[in-house]
Design a protein around this motif. Structure first.
Motif, PDB file in Angstrom:
ATOM      1  N   SER A  12      -8.003  -0.149   2.098  1.00 29.29           N
ATOM      2  CA  SER A  12      -8.970  -1.134   1.615  1.00 29.29           C
ATOM      3  C   SER A  12     -10.055  -1.260   2.671  1.00 29.29           C
ATOM      4  CB  SER A  12      -8.312  -2.492   1.366  1.00 29.29           C
ATOM      5  OG  SER A  12      -7.803  -3.024   2.568  1.00 29.29           O
ATOM      6  N   LEU A  13     -11.200  -1.820   2.265  1.00 31.99           N
ATOM      7  CA  LEU A  13     -12.321  -1.876   3.201  1.00 31.99           C
ATOM      8  C   LEU A  13     -13.144  -3.135   2.998  1.00 31.99           C
ATOM      9  CD1 LEU A  13     -13.754  -0.151   5.419  1.00 31.99           C
ATOM     10  CD2 LEU A  13     -15.276   0.669   3.620  1.00 31.99           C
ATOM     11  N   ASN A  14     -13.467  -3.777   4.107  1.00 31.91           N
ATOM     12  CA  ASN A  14     -14.425  -4.874   4.136  1.00 31.91           C
ATOM     13  C   ASN A  14     -15.693  -4.337   4.788  1.00 31.91           C
ATOM     14  OD1 ASN A  14     -15.783  -7.355   4.375  1.00 31.91           O
ATOM     15  ND2 ASN A  14     -14.785  -7.787   6.325  1.00 31.91           N
ATOM     16  N   ALA A  15     -16.741  -4.130   4.014  1.00 32.16           N
ATOM     17  CA  ALA A  15     -17.967  -3.503   4.511  1.00 32.16           C
ATOM     18  C   ALA A  15     -19.101  -4.513   4.569  1.00 32.16           C
ATOM     19  CB  ALA A  15     -18.374  -2.335   3.610  1.00 32.16           C
ATOM     20  N   VAL A  16     -19.795  -4.555   5.705  1.00 33.28           N
ATOM     21  CA  VAL A  16     -20.980  -5.398   5.839  1.00 33.28           C
ATOM     22  C   VAL A  16     -22.177  -4.486   6.061  1.00 33.28           C
ATOM     23  CG1 VAL A  16     -20.561  -5.743   8.314  1.00 33.28           C
ATOM     24  CG2 VAL A  16     -22.061  -7.311   7.085  1.00 33.28           C
ATOM     25  N   LEU A  17     -23.261  -4.753   5.342  1.00 36.55           N
ATOM     26  CA  LEU A  17     -24.466  -3.925   5.373  1.00 36.55           C
ATOM     27  C   LEU A  17     -25.623  -4.729   5.944  1.00 36.55           C
ATOM     28  CD1 LEU A  17     -22.593  -2.522   3.291  1.00 36.55           C
ATOM     29  CD2 LEU A  17     -24.619  -2.042   1.913  1.00 36.55           C
ATOM     30  N   ASP A  18     -26.465  -4.060   6.721  1.00 35.33           N
ATOM     31  CA  ASP A  18     -27.665  -4.710   7.208  1.00 35.33           C
ATOM     32  C   ASP A  18     -28.547  -5.089   6.012  1.00 35.33           C
ATOM     33  OD1 ASP A  18     -29.289  -5.629   9.361  1.00 35.33           O
ATOM     34  OD2 ASP A  18     -30.647  -3.971   8.973  1.00 35.33           O
ATOM     35  N   MET A  19     -29.218  -6.209   6.107  1.00 37.47           N
ATOM     36  CA  MET A  19     -29.912  -6.784   4.958  1.00 37.47           C
ATOM     37  C   MET A  19     -31.251  -6.095   4.697  1.00 37.47           C
ATOM     38  SD  MET A  19     -30.470 -10.832   4.100  1.00 37.47           S
ATOM     39  CE  MET A  19     -28.738 -11.190   4.373  1.00 37.47           C
ATOM     40  N   PHE A  20     -31.188  -4.910   4.071  1.00 40.85           N
ATOM     41  CA  PHE A  20     -32.425  -4.231   3.707  1.00 40.85           C
ATOM     42  C   PHE A  20     -33.030  -4.804   2.438  1.00 40.85           C
ATOM     43  CE2 PHE A  20     -28.792  -1.604   2.383  1.00 40.85           C
ATOM     44  CZ  PHE A  20     -29.006  -1.445   1.029  1.00 40.85           C
ATOM     45  N   TYR A  21     -32.257  -5.601   1.684  1.00 41.82           N
ATOM     46  CA  TYR A  21     -32.790  -6.398   0.582  1.00 41.82           C
ATOM     47  C   TYR A  21     -32.762  -7.862   0.997  1.00 41.82           C
ATOM     48  CZ  TYR A  21     -32.079  -2.412  -2.592  1.00 41.82           C
ATOM     49  OH  TYR A  21     -32.135  -1.184  -3.201  1.00 41.82           O
ATOM     50  N   THR A  22     -33.850  -8.572   0.793  1.00 39.11           N
ATOM     51  CA  THR A  22     -33.889  -9.991   1.148  1.00 39.11           C
ATOM     52  C   THR A  22     -33.638 -10.899  -0.053  1.00 39.11           C
ATOM     53  OG1 THR A  22     -36.300 -10.005   0.844  1.00 39.11           O
ATOM     54  CG2 THR A  22     -35.456  -9.603   3.071  1.00 39.11           C
ATOM     55  N   ARG A  23     -33.805 -10.366  -1.247  1.00 39.97           N
ATOM     56  CA  ARG A  23     -33.602 -11.175  -2.450  1.00 39.97           C
ATOM     57  C   ARG A  23     -32.168 -11.032  -2.948  1.00 39.97           C
ATOM     58  NH1 ARG A  23     -39.251 -10.138  -5.891  1.00 39.97           N
ATOM     59  NH2 ARG A  23     -40.665 -11.006  -4.288  1.00 39.97           N
ATOM     60  N   HIS A  24     -31.608 -12.187  -3.318  1.00 34.70           N
ATOM     61  CA  HIS A  24     -30.202 -12.209  -3.703  1.00 34.70           C
ATOM     62  C   HIS A  24     -29.926 -11.308  -4.900  1.00 34.70           C
ATOM     63  CE1 HIS A  24     -26.139 -13.746  -4.159  1.00 34.70           C
ATOM     64  NE2 HIS A  24     -26.386 -13.938  -5.441  1.00 34.70           N
ATOM     65  N   HIS A  25     -30.813 -11.298  -5.885  1.00 36.56           N
ATOM     66  CA  HIS A  25     -30.533 -10.503  -7.081  1.00 36.56           C
ATOM     67  C   HIS A  25     -30.558  -9.007  -6.767  1.00 36.56           C
ATOM     68  CE1 HIS A  25     -34.965 -10.092  -7.318  1.00 36.56           C
ATOM     69  NE2 HIS A  25     -34.726  -9.031  -8.060  1.00 36.56           N
ATOM     70  N   GLN A  26     -31.385  -8.586  -5.811  1.00 37.89           N
ATOM     71  CA  GLN A  26     -31.400  -7.185  -5.411  1.00 37.89           C
ATOM     72  C   GLN A  26     -30.087  -6.808  -4.725  1.00 37.89           C
ATOM     73  OE1 GLN A  26     -35.068  -7.463  -3.041  1.00 37.89           O
ATOM     74  NE2 GLN A  26     -35.974  -5.926  -4.398  1.00 37.89           N
ATOM     75  N   GLN A  27     -29.606  -7.700  -3.866  1.00 43.17           N
ATOM     76  CA  GLN A  27     -28.327  -7.455  -3.207  1.00 43.17           C
ATOM     77  C   GLN A  27     -27.200  -7.352  -4.231  1.00 43.17           C
ATOM     78  OE1 GLN A  27     -27.680 -10.471  -0.208  1.00 43.17           O
ATOM     79  NE2 GLN A  27     -29.805 -10.403   0.447  1.00 43.17           N
ATOM     80  N   ALA A  28     -27.199  -8.280  -5.181  1.00 40.72           N
ATOM     81  CA  ALA A  28     -26.139  -8.300  -6.190  1.00 40.72           C
ATOM     82  C   ALA A  28     -26.170  -7.036  -7.048  1.00 40.72           C
ATOM     83  CB  ALA A  28     -26.283  -9.543  -7.077  1.00 40.72           C
ATOM     84  N   GLN A  29     -27.367  -6.586  -7.424  1.00 38.07           N
ATOM     85  CA  GLN A  29     -27.477  -5.372  -8.226  1.00 38.07           C
ATOM     86  C   GLN A  29     -26.989  -4.150  -7.458  1.00 38.07           C
ATOM     87  OE1 GLN A  29     -31.602  -5.287  -9.373  1.00 38.07           O
ATOM     88  NE2 GLN A  29     -31.340  -6.781 -11.025  1.00 38.07           N
ATOM     89  N   PHE A  30     -27.354  -4.080  -6.185  1.00 38.61           N
ATOM     90  CA  PHE A  30     -26.937  -2.948  -5.360  1.00 38.61           C
ATOM     91  C   PHE A  30     -25.417  -2.928  -5.218  1.00 38.61           C
ATOM     92  CE2 PHE A  30     -25.827  -0.877  -1.404  1.00 38.61           C
ATOM     93  CZ  PHE A  30     -26.597   0.265  -1.424  1.00 38.61           C
ATOM     94  N   ILE A  31     -24.828  -4.070  -4.896  1.00 38.96           N
ATOM     95  CA  ILE A  31     -23.387  -4.147  -4.708  1.00 38.96           C
ATOM     96  C   ILE A  31     -22.651  -3.800  -5.997  1.00 38.96           C
ATOM     97  CG2 ILE A  31     -21.459  -5.723  -4.254  1.00 38.96           C
ATOM     98  CD1 ILE A  31     -23.296  -7.142  -2.230  1.00 38.96           C
ATOM     99  N   ASP A  32     -23.143  -4.304  -7.128  1.00 43.95           N
ATOM    100  CA  ASP A  32     -22.500  -4.027  -8.411  1.00 43.95           C
ATOM    101  C   ASP A  32     -22.520  -2.523  -8.712  1.00 43.95           C
ATOM    102  OD1 ASP A  32     -21.390  -4.979 -11.024  1.00 43.95           O
ATOM    103  OD2 ASP A  32     -23.218  -4.042 -11.791  1.00 43.95           O
ATOM    104  N   LYS A  33     -23.654  -1.883  -8.493  1.00 43.84           N
ATOM    105  CA  LYS A  33     -23.759  -0.442  -8.733  1.00 43.84           C
ATOM    106  C   LYS A  33     -22.846   0.328  -7.790  1.00 43.84           C
ATOM    107  CE  LYS A  33     -27.152   3.325  -8.980  1.00 43.84           C
ATOM    108  NZ  LYS A  33     -28.596   3.689  -8.834  1.00 43.84           N
ATOM    109  N   LEU A  34     -22.809  -0.095  -6.534  1.00 41.41           N
ATOM    110  CA  LEU A  34     -21.982   0.579  -5.544  1.00 41.41           C
ATOM    111  C   LEU A  34     -20.497   0.465  -5.896  1.00 41.41           C
ATOM    112  CD1 LEU A  34     -21.671   1.984  -2.774  1.00 41.41           C
ATOM    113  CD2 LEU A  34     -21.601  -0.307  -1.763  1.00 41.41           C
TER     114      LEU A  34
END
Length: 205
Positions: free
Chosen positions: A122-144
């Protein structure tokens, strides 16, 4: 045998542009470990190597402004720490297929994160915030997360800012070091941590 990992911090080096002055490569690197405290201690120890007059004006460690001796000390500590592994993806922007910066980010990050997840239960991954908008982060994470379901392993992905997160500061140095090698032919820094690189994939199509 590889050490057990369950946490990883990921950052990128290079840019997403396609102008003449843009970088040819973008590098995403993940520094993985069993406990983030391992990386926290490396940052704290390395900060003590900075002259106190400079240290107070530096809220975080950043590779592109660090003195070479500080960079080498930090990378050497990574190299000597048993509880560290590195996973990286290198995208050759002249050859790889992508339409938007979002596509490029996804291509680079998903490749590196998949490599790390393949090495652990299992993995707990933290990414540097290249997206500042919450919806962009959520979309990226969902796709990933959807792209990793075939591995059938638990994974949590979050974004954070590097000045709040010491493991991300380590990831910055690792990504920068590999970028110096592929973009500028300077292998001095990558060579220090080369034996820690478990997976390195260059994407050319």
């Amino acid at each position: 045998m590889h050490t057990t990992i369950s946490h990883a911090a990921f950052d990128e080096s290079g840019d997403t542009g396609n102008a003449d002055q843009s970088s040819r490569f973008i590098v995403v690197a993940g520094i993985a470990c069993n406990r983030f405290e391992t990386l926290n201690q490396i940052v704290l120890r390395t900060r003590k190597d900075i002259h106190h007059k400079k240290r107070d004006s530096l809220p975080e460690l950043k590779a592109f402004i660090a003195e070479p001796r500080i960079t080498k000390k930090l990378l050497t500590r990574i190299a000597e720490e048993p509880d560290t592994q590195i996973f990286t993806s290198i995208v050759d922007k002249r050859k790889a297929s992508f339409e938007t910066p979002n596509d490029l980010y996804y291509l680079a990050y998903s490749t590196a994160i998949r490599a790390a997840l393949q090495q652990t239960a299992s993995l707990n991954a933290v990414l540097d915030m290249f997206y500042t908008r919450h919806h962009q982060q959520a979309q990226f994470i969902d796709k990933l997360l959807k792209s990793l379901t075939d591995l059938n392993k638990p994974i949590a992905v979050t974004f954070d800012r590097s000045h709040n997160n010491r493991p991300l500061q380590i990831a910055d140095f690792v990504a920068w070091s590999i970028f110096q090698h592929v973009e500028h032919g300077n292998s001095v820094y990558r060579d220090i941590i080369a034996h820690k690189i478990i997976a390195e994939q260059t994407i050319t199509r």
